[in-house]
Write a protein that holds these residues in place. Structure first.
Motif, short mmCIF file in Angstrom:
data_model
loop_
_atom_site.label_atom_id
_atom_site.label_comp_id
_atom_site.label_asym_id
_atom_site.label_seq_id
_atom_site.Cartn_x
_atom_site.Cartn_y
_atom_site.Cartn_z
N UNK A 63 0.48 -1.15 -0.07
CA UNK A 63 0.36 -0.22 -0.14
C UNK A 63 0.79 1.23 0.14
N UNK A 64 1.90 1.36 0.82
CA UNK A 64 2.81 2.36 0.59
C UNK A 64 3.57 2.51 -0.10
N UNK A 65 3.64 1.37 -1.52
CA UNK A 65 4.21 1.68 -2.93
C UNK A 65 3.07 2.16 -3.47
N UNK A 66 2.18 1.69 -3.61
CA UNK A 66 0.96 2.65 -4.34
C UNK A 66 0.53 3.66 -4.19
N UNK A 67 0.59 4.03 -2.56
CA UNK A 67 0.55 5.76 -2.21
C UNK A 67 -1.22 5.89 -2.38
N UNK A 68 -1.98 5.36 -2.50
CA UNK A 68 -3.10 5.86 -2.90
C UNK A 68 -4.17 6.42 -1.48
N UNK A 69 -4.42 7.49 -1.64
CA UNK A 69 -5.30 8.60 -0.39
C UNK A 69 -6.39 7.52 -0.07
N UNK A 70 -6.82 6.94 -0.81
CA UNK A 70 -8.54 6.50 -0.21
C UNK A 70 -7.82 4.76 0.78
N UNK A 71 -6.36 4.26 0.88
CA UNK A 71 -6.33 3.32 1.95
C UNK A 71 -6.00 3.65 3.19
N UNK A 72 -6.47 4.27 3.54
CA UNK A 72 -6.02 5.33 4.67
C UNK A 72 -6.35 4.14 5.07
#
Length: 1858
Positions: free
Chosen positions: A891-900
């Motif tokens: 998830x940190x690699x993708x850095x998608x804000x929706x995955x907080x």
């Protein structure tokens, strides 16, 4: 508002090309302009720019362009002008109505005025007043504004608008001034606007610019650029232009050139100059020394004082004068065009102009006028080109015309060397200055010939003519150039024969009688010396009108003296020998009175004769003394050396150091000892007794009519026996050289540490020492110590460590030991743990959460410290924890804000796994924190909007990305690192790079202190980038390039698909961007210019990376290089950012010029290649393209072509012209490639120049080592510093097929072990093409990087090596760096390449360079030179000649009856030695010897087990057949070039060749070079089987002739064995139809050779059209050998009834006459009756047939004719017919005059048809069996099979959609 917001929309269009790569097919819509209308191109560009915003203004621009075009060429007579005007007019008619409708203002005048005002105020001014103006945009904006104003004026004039608004006039003036202010530039923006550019801020650049700006004390012409004079913008080179009339762009070009040279020299000075921004005198002095070394040597040689006169004054005055001299030379060189190939001519020009320069500066006054001296040619614009260069160019052009495109004899015209050597004599000063039009140099050789015949002979005037050397076409040059070698071998042969004949033992050699006998070699030596002297005279006689009195006297004296020795030595010798005929003793009776003193006289004569040789032997031991003598100008020394060799400018003082001499002397002594031992014991001695026996046989019963029946000693049999042995004796040194060079090269390679790391396993074992080696080699010593970094890629260790911890049962200390035992495992565990800590500490912000994490970390680390981790933590849950961490990192690699929310849950899960599952004992503090959170109801890591507990998404930086990616790999990769990477090419590159770090290379300096260099790539019209059509189009087998590449590179194709995110192949073709990427991907796997440019631009990438490491501070290092490689717009505009400084340093050190000579023509014709080249420039902004522009210029009604050298770069997606330098005429007068290089070399920069061909590649990791390589110029490499640095190549085309593999191995062995030995110890490495690095200053002052004379310099590259060596250069070889190289992969391509090289070597044999090297080298270095250049081809030719000599000897012995009698004699006496001699086989498989260096190099670099297995596989894949066939190619073209000439460049094509070649194509290609020779040898072997007596049975015959049958089969069938689908039945049927159609097709004007046999037949004889009388005579003499068949066989026929009379042979000719008469009757009958009297014609043929049958029947009945006689007659008469055809072809004019040419053609067609059938029949029979085709496919593509390729699908025409 920003500048972009102010700009009109159409003017701010962003480039459609991404930085990666893009291609546009529409670039040249407005660029296809005829050359005579080139000036309207900028107007059309502007129209295109503003089309979308103001269509009417664009229309007006096009209309004005049309008007201007009409004014330029009203009659439309220029090439393409009429079509262009028509198309433009159609466009105007089409656009008029629509543009008028969109017009804003009422009139066109107001429309364009309004737009001009808007454009100037809202765009140009706004852009100029911005804080950080973009120079490129400004430059373009001002140019556009200038064009708009020009159109505005034209529109106003048309509409009769008299007044223009004042603000528009003011704007136009400002634009005009600013346009000059922002002039296009190459590297240095030297105009006023460029001072703020980063590269101009470098201190060394400032210093050089300041020094050139020092014009104090110079007097300027009043009329010269008055505004710039007032502004003080002029510098020293402007003054030289004002004085001497150089071209403006030449001055601009050389100004930049000189500044960069001085700046680079200045910054490298040690100690560092103070102040740094002032040019140091040491820098100027160093450049002066290098630039004028050749000039000073030239002056010294001619006994003239040089013109480099410096003032006695202030250092600044001296420096100014030195800069003026340097500038003057560079300006002369920059404008000299083809004269650059004549360095001493440039010296002459400079000598006189420098003298005038000194006079100007010293204020000298003319004695005649009393005024100050002025330059002879004035300072008018282009005065230097018109008055100095053009007259010299016209001489070269006139001589080039005489060469008739290389077909004329070399003796009839003067090449570049002849013309240059005119300036090696003080006679050149008779030309005067200004040069006299009637001077000797300007007279043609033809005029001179007339003068010699006519009355003008009295004038004693001489033309240039052939000087010093004449390239007469003859085989005698082999002896002429290397007479010492042949003399040595002949004398050694004589000694060996004497010793063997007289059975002299070693102990008896020093006995008096033996020594007297052996001393007869001096007589042989005298005869050979006379021969050499005679050849000197005869071969150089065509140049006799240039001989001086001294030359004539020396030649005459040499002839007299050598002839005297030929008489004296035999006379004195024979009188000492008792066994003499009485007649000779009687004739020598006058010596009886002094007989006692004769031995003494003979010894004295020998001693006197040997005196010069003894002196030479003494000097050989002291090379330093030889260097001094040869370079000395003392008259006594010159007098002593006058006799030995002519005094010429080059070739003096080339001798190496004593240690180097010792090394190659020992090498050759060992080699020669081995060679002569084997020759004596295995070749010569075994033949002595048989020879004596043969000579003793009497009463021979000849089987034919013997013309000398009473001749004694059977000399014919002796010659037949000895001829092949002597051939082996002369050529086997080549084999010994292959063996010794292989052994020595292997040892040297091992000591050089080659192959120490050849697998990833070996890399793993040396991994710890790699960082140290990397730092030692590639990190400059001055660089301060940075933070340590790890090279580890051992990602597979963490899963291993987890498994180990989970499954471990035992003490914790034992687990600790197991982890510590593996260094990489330990590092991986520590790195993973620390990285996770860092990630959590970076993400987590909440105080409670931070405290929880801290407690857990303390708990873990305290347990580790106490060895209780396994006790207090349950390791069984470690995989669950790892899984959670992996999900978090993903998830940190993708850095998608929706995955907080997911991140919060994962962190909570991780906390729960650790605290509940893993921790055995609860931590009270930790439990309290958790419980408190529960009590308050707050979720851990959730936080609030006002006060978040975690930072997500995190702040993404280059450093963060790298850390996350690395952590992800550590946690997830489970494969062993030994299997990564899987790509074989990646493994090879990694292994070579790491291995090279342990090799001996100089330390790398800082980038700013390194030598600067350029790369030059010549390009003609090869493939640049594959188009979509190229990729999709299928060949005749249905295979497209893209399908082929998918199968050849499957893993790379899968990676490519993954990058594009495509699941199916079809998805790629759906998006335009994907297609562009696909074109790029395919082009990078072919031999394209695109691949070469990408590879060479790695140098720039490497330099930028290294400059970053040199210049970055610690924080910038920590931020990472990626932060610099993707700079922000602000960084790009900032003049002080790290990014701009790195770019500036890279520009300072590296230049890449692609010389695409036809770019201008391609651009105007709309050729796709021009678009592709432009795209390459757009994607590589620092790439420069040089081309020759051919422009039609009109003077009144007369149009003439004018030629320019032009340099361009990409600017805003279009090409921008930087320099345009006018040429005196067409650049191509000689060979194409060197002329192409020569025109562009003026645009290169730096101290070094790398020659790169357009089928090469480079690698980033290798580019990192370029600094180290360039430092070799400053290393100790012997007596002289290096002038060419040799670099090894990696052949990247070896995996396609077995042929490509053979060629790759052969080429690899040559560029590695071969060149290693040539450089060390032999010191005879030359330049073999690419990618050698030249000392640029050395070579531009000595004739350039290649030679260009037509024909003689066909192999242009090697002549650069010859020239460098002859001019006291030093060529080295280095193997720690490599460059990629593509090679030919199909048999036909390979054969064309071999033919080109063989033809080039044939021409080399005639050249003066080889002659001078052969005579100026010492003996052993001369041996090295011979056997590594033309000697290899001579030896190859001897192999084939040896087979001929052996078989023709056997034919003579068997047909004459000699062999029968000798064998009977041997059996009767029981003489085994004689029987063995008669039944010996005599052939050497030089093809197998070729594999020896390959095996050594493979063993060295990849292991000897691999080498041995490769050798076995190569033999199974018929490598011996390939190399034997290749031998035939070399021999044919080498021999034909030597005999007839006709050498020409052969384009091999560089495509992907896995296609079936038709039988007719192979027949056309190999008929003369292989098939005819193979058929002849087969007939010889058949004749020997039938008539021979030595081979008593089939087994004996097979053993004797096996190797020769192998040669025959290789010559006849190799093209079909190596032809894909060569044995497929359908292909065989199609090939037969095609061949039948071709051979029966009639030729005619315009019918190509591929369509008609007759056209091909005429083309094959083309070389005979240009050969001389000697060539034709030699062809006839060689053809006489075919008559021996008929002469011998007819006496063995039953019909001859044992008759031996010559009448039998005479009557046999009746058969030939009868056949010719029948052919003639049929031809005449066909001509007269076939159309109108068809029945009559049929009856005629029937009558002839019946007549022939009747005659045969009568012969059977009456003359005992047998069936065997008929077959024997075929063997007898067919060679005779072939001989008649060959002689008729050689005597074509005579045969045509007799009206027999049609019969010759018909006879020849019959022979061709028969030969085709004989070759085709076995192929057809084998094609019946399907397994043969299967076997051949496996044979051809074994490498491909081993890689799992679907090669059968490729061959069967598999489609990309399957």
């Amino acid at each position: 508002m920003t500048n972009n917001e102010l700009a009109p929309h159409s003017l701010t269009r962003r480039p459609s090309r991404s930085a990666a790569t893009t291609f546009s097919a529409e670039v040249f819509d407005n660029e296809v302009v005829p050359s005579s209308l080139a000036s309207i191109a900028p107007i059309l560009r502007v129209a295109n720019e503003i089309e979308s915003e103001r269509p009417r203004v664009a229309y007006l621009c096009r209309f004005y362009a049309f008007e201007k075009a009409h004014r330029l060429d009203q009659s439309s007579s220029g090439r393409g002008v009429r079509q262009f005007k028509t198309l433009l007019l159609q466009r105007l008619e089409r656009d008029n109505a629509s543009s008028l409708a969109s017009r804003v203002k009422k009139t066109d005048a107001r429309e364009i005025q309004a737009y001009y005002k808007q454009y100037y105020e809202h765009y140009v001014r706004a852009l100029d007043q911005g804080e950080q103006a973009d120079r490129a945009q400004l430059s373009k904006a001002y140019q556009t504004a200038g064009v708009l104003f020009e159109v505005l004026c034209a529109v106003n004039k048309t509409e009769k608008v008299e007044e223009v608004a004042p603000e528009i006039i003011a704007a136009a003036r400002d634009v005009q001034e600013r346009t000059e202010y922002y002039a296009p530039y190459n590297i240095l923006p030297l105009d006023s606007a460029g001072a703020s550019q980063p590269i101009m801020q470098l201190e060394e650049i400032k210093a050089a610019v300041s020094a050139l700006g020092n014009t104090r004390g110079l007097n300027w012409p009043n009329s010269f650029e008055q505004q710039r004079q007032k502004a003080g913008d002029l510098d020293l080179l402007d003054w030289l232009r004002a004085m001497f009339g150089f071209q403006r762009d030449n001055v601009r070009n050389q100004r930049e050139h000189l500044i960069l040279l001085l700046a680079n020299s200045h910054i490298r000075l040690v100690p560092k100059p103070e102040p740094l921004n002032k040019l140091d005198d040491r820098a100027v002095g160093a450049q002066m020394k290098d630039l004028f070394k050749n000039y000073k040597n030239w002056c010294k040689f001619l006994g003239r004082k040089h013109s480099l006169r410096l003032p006695q004054g202030q250092p600044q005055e001296i420096q100014q004068r030195e800069l003026l001299y340097m500038g003057l030379y560079l300006l002369i060189w920059g404008e000299a065009a083809n004269i650059r190939f004549m360095p001493e001519c440039l010296c002459y020009i400079f000598h006189n102009m420098a003298y005038e320069l000194h006079g100007l500066l010293a204020g000298n006054v003319s004695i005649v006028t009393g005024e100050n001296i002025k330059p002879s040619y004035g300072g008018d614009d282009e005065a230097f080109l018109r008055k100095v260069i053009t007259p010299l160019y016209r001489v070269i052009e006139k001589e080039a015309e005489k060469s008739k495109n290389g077909t004329a004899s070399h003796t009839t015209w003067c090449n570049y060397d002849d013309l240059n050597e005119y300036f090696w004599s003080s006679d050149c000063f008779s030309l005067g200055w200004p040069m006299r039009d009637d001077g000797d140099f300007f007279k043609s050789t033809s005029n001179m010939a007339q003068e010699r015949k006519g009355a003008q002979r009295k004038t004693n005037s001489r033309s240039t003519g052939k000087s010093n050397f004449v390239e007469t076409r003859t085989f005698w040059h082999i002896f002429h150039s290397f007479d010492r070698l042949w003399t040595f071998y002949l004398l050694a042969l004589q000694v060996l024969i004497i010793i063997a004949w007289q059975r002299i033992s070693v102990a008896d050699i020093f006995k008096k009688d033996v020594l007297y006998t052996l001393s007869s070699i001096f007589i042989t030596a005298a005869i050979l010396r006379f021969l050499q002297t005679f050849l000197d005279l005869i071969l150089n006689f065509p140049g006799h009108h240039r001989w001086r009195f001294g030359d004539v006297l020396r030649n005459i004296l040499k002839i007299i003296v050598s002839l005297a020795w030929v008489i004296i030595l035999p006379v004195f010798y024979v009188n000492t020998v008792d066994v003499l005929p009485r007649s000779i003793k009687k004739w020598l009776s006058f010596l009886d009175t002094i007989k006692s003193s004769i031995p003494t006289l003979y010894l004295l004569a020998v001693a006197l004769y040997m005196l010069p040789n003894l002196l030479a032997a003494v000097l050989f031991l002291f090379p330093m003394l030889r260097r001094w003598i040869e370079n000395s100008d003392w008259h006594i020394v010159r007098l002593l050396t006058w006799w030995s060799q002519p005094r010429i400018y080059i070739g003096r003082g080339m001798h190496e150091s004593q240690f180097a001499l010792l090394k190659y002397t020992i090498f050759w002594l060992l080699l020669l000892a081995s060679k002569f031992s084997v020759s004596f014991f295995l070749q010569i001695k075994p033949l002595i007794e048989p020879t004596k026996e043969i000579m003793s046989i009497r009463r021979i019963h000849f089987a034919w009519h013997e013309f000398f029946p009473n001749a004694k000693y059977n000399y014919g049999a002796v010659v037949a026996l000895w001829a092949p042995v002597l051939m082996v004796y002369f050529m086997d040194t080549q084999i010994w050289y292959a063996i010794f060079s292989t052994l020595y090269g292997g040892v040297v390679g091992a000591f050089d540490r080659l192959g120490e790391i050849r697998t990833l396993g070996m890399l793993r074992s040396r991994f710890q020492s790699l960082p140290g080696a990397f730092n030692t080699c590639l990190v400059p010593t001055e660089t301060k110590q940075r933070k340590k970094f790890s090279l580890s890629k051992r990602f597979a260790e963490i899963p291993v460590a987890i498994d180990m911890a989970v499954q471990f049962r035992g003490r914790e200390s034992d687990l600790h030991k197991r982890i510590l035992a593996d260094e990489y495992l330990k590092c991986a565990v520590i790195e993973c743990y620390e990285s996770l800590k860092n990630v959590l500490n970076t993400m987590v912000f909440g105080e409670t959460e931070k405290r929880i994490i801290t407690i857990i970390i303390i708990e873990v680390e305290s347990n580790i410290a106490r060895n209780t981790l396994l006790t207090n933590f349950r390791m069984g849950f470690l995989p669950s924890l790892c899984k959670k961490f992996v999900e978090l990192v993903e998830i940190l690699k993708a850095a998608d804000p929706s995955k907080r929310d997911t991140v919060v849950l994962l962190l909570q899960d991780i906390l729960e796994v650790i605290t509940r599952d893993m921790m055995v004992n609860e931590n009270s503090e930790l439990q309290e924190l958790i419980n408190n959170s529960k009590d308050t109801g707050r979720q851990h890591f959730a936080g609030t909007d006002e006060k978040p507990a975690i930072l997500f998404p995190p702040l993404v930086t280059a450093k963060w990305e790298e850390q996350i990616n690395r952590l992800y790999l550590l946690l997830t990769v489970k494969e062993s690192a030994i299997e990564i990477p899987t790509n074989l090419e990646a493994r090879r590159r990694i292994a070579f790079f790491t291995n090279s770090l342990f090799m001996d290379m100089p330390r790398a300096p800082r980038v700013r202190k390194m030598l600067s260099f350029s790369v030059l790539t010549p390009y003609y019209k090869e493939e640049t980038v594959y188009s979509k059509t190229d990729l999709e189009v299928e060949n005749e087998d249905g295979v497209s390039i893209i399908y082929y590449l998918q199968k050849i590179y499957p893993d790379e194709w899968n990676n490519f698909m993954e990058r594009l995110d495509c699941k199916k192949d079809s998805e790629i073709w759906e998006k335009e961007e994907n297609i562009l990427q696909l074109r790029y991907w395919a082009s990078l796997r072919g031999q394209t210019l695109c691949r070469t440019v990408r590879g060479m631009m790695y140098y720039r990438r490497a330099l930028k990376l290294q400059a970053f490491l040199d210049m970055a501070n610690d924080q910038e290092i920590l931020d990472g290089y990626k932060a610099v490689t993707v700079p922000s717009e602000e960084d790009k505009r900032s003049q002080r950012s790290l990014y701009t400084n790195i770019e500036a340093v890279a520009d300072l050190k590296f230049t890449y010029v692609a010389t695409c000579q036809n770019y201008g023509i391609q651009k105007r014709s709309g050729d796709r290649r021009a678009t592709d080249i432009l795209n390459l420039m757009v994607n590589n902004p620092s790439l420069r393209v040089a081309y020759i522009d051919e422009v039609e210029e009109r003077e009144g009604q007369k149009a003439q072509k004018v030629y320019y050298s032009v340099l361009i770069k990409a600017m805003d997606n279009l090409d921008q012209e930087i320099y345009r330098i006018k040429l005196p005429g067409p650049a191509k007068l000689g060979e194409g490639k060197p002329e192409n290089q020569n025109h562009a070399i003026i645009f290169t920069r730096g101290e070094a120049l790398q020659a790169i061909d357009m089928n090469q590649d480079n690698y980033l990791e290798e580019a990192l080592k370029m600094r180290n390589l360039l430092e070799e110029f400053n290393e100790d490499h012997g007596v002289r510093r290096p002038t060419i640095l040799g670099v090894r190549e990696h052949i990247f085309t070896g995996s396609v097929s077995s042929l490509a593999w053979f060629m790759s191995n052969q080429e690899t062995s040559f560029v590695t072990i071969g060149q290693r030995v040539l450089a060390r110890p032999l010191k005879v490495r030359f330049h073999y093409g690419h990618p050698d690095v030249f000392d640029r200053i050395f070579h531009i002052t000595r004739g350039g990087m290649s030679k260009a004379s037509r024909g003689i310099n066909l192999s242009e590259d090697i002549f650069a090596g010859f020239n460098s060596t002859l001019r006291r250069g030093n060529i080295t070889h280095h193997e720690y760096i490599q460059v990629g190289k593509g090679r030919d992969v199909g048999l036909n391509q390979i054969s064309l390449f071999e033919a080109k090289v063989a033809c080039g070597n044939g021409e080399q044999t005639l050249s003066r360079d080889i002659y001078r090297l052969g005579h100026r080298f010492d003996f052993f270095r001369m041996m090295s030179c011979y056997f590594t250049t033309v000697g290899f081809y001579v030896s190859s030719m001897m192999v084939v000649i040896m087979v001929y000599a052996y078989l023709y000897g056997k034919l003579y012995l068997s047909l004459s009856g000699l062999e029968n009698d000798i064998v009977k004699y041997a059996r009767r006496k029981g003489d085994d030695a004689l029987k063995a001699a008669m039944a010996s086989q005599s052939i050497v498989q030089i093809g197998l010897i070729m594999t020896v260096p390959m095996i050594m190099e493979i063993g060295l670099e990849r292991g000897f087990r691999t080498a041995f297995s490769d050798f076995i596989i190569m033999q199974l894949q018929l490598a011996a057949v390939f190399f034997t066939f290749s031998l035939g190619t070399k021999v044919h073209y080498f021999g034909r070039t030597l005999l007839h000439g006709g050498a020409k460049y052969r384009a091999t094509g560089r495509g992907f060749v896995v296609r079936h070649e038709k039988f007719a194509e192979n027949y056309r290609m190999y008929s003369r070079s292989h098939f005819t020779k193979g058929m002849e040898l087969a007939m010889l072997l058949i004749c020997y089987r039938i008539y021979g007596s030595a081979a008593t049975g089939s087994v004996a015959y097979i053993l004797i002739t096996l190797s020769m049958w192998f040669l025959v089969c290789s010559f006849l069938f190799a093209p079909f064995l190596f032809n894909p689908s060569g044995f497929e039945w359908q292909k065989i049927v199609e090939d037969w139809d095609d061949w039948s159609k071709w051979i029966n097709s009639h030729g005619g004007i315009g019918v190509p050779a591929s369509k008609s046999w007759e056209s091909w037949w005429d083309e094959e004889q083309e070389h005979l059209n240009y050969t001389g009388f000697l060539g034709r005579s030699m062809e006839c003499i060689l053809s006489l050998r075919f008559f021996i068949y008929q002469y011998g066989i007819v006496y063995h026929l039953n019909v001859a009834r044992g008759e031996k009379s010559i009448v039998v042979y005479g009557l046999s000719w009746l058969v030939i006459v009868a056949v010719m008469v029948i052919l003639k009757i049929v031809k005449l009958g066909k001509k007269k009756f076939s159309a109108d009297f068809q029945l009559m014609f049929r009856l005629l043929k029937f009558a002839l047939f019946i007549g022939a049958i009747v005659i045969l029947v009568l012969m059977f009945v009456l003359m005992d004719l047998t069936i065997g006689d008929i077959f024997a007659s075929l063997l007898a008469f067919m060679p005779t017919g072939w001989a008649l055809v060959q002689i008729a072809q050689a005597c074509r004019p005579v045969v045509k005059s007799l009206g027999m040419w049609g019969s010759v053609r018909a006879l020849s067609r019959g022979f061709e048809y028969l030969m085709g059938v004989v070759i085709f029949a076995p192929l057809a029979i084998l094609a019946w069996f399907p397994f043969v085709s299967e076997f051949q496919t496996r044979l051809l593509f074994n490498q491909a099979f081993s890689r799992g390729l679907q090669i059968q699908r490729i061959l069967a025409g598999g489609k990309k959609h399957k």
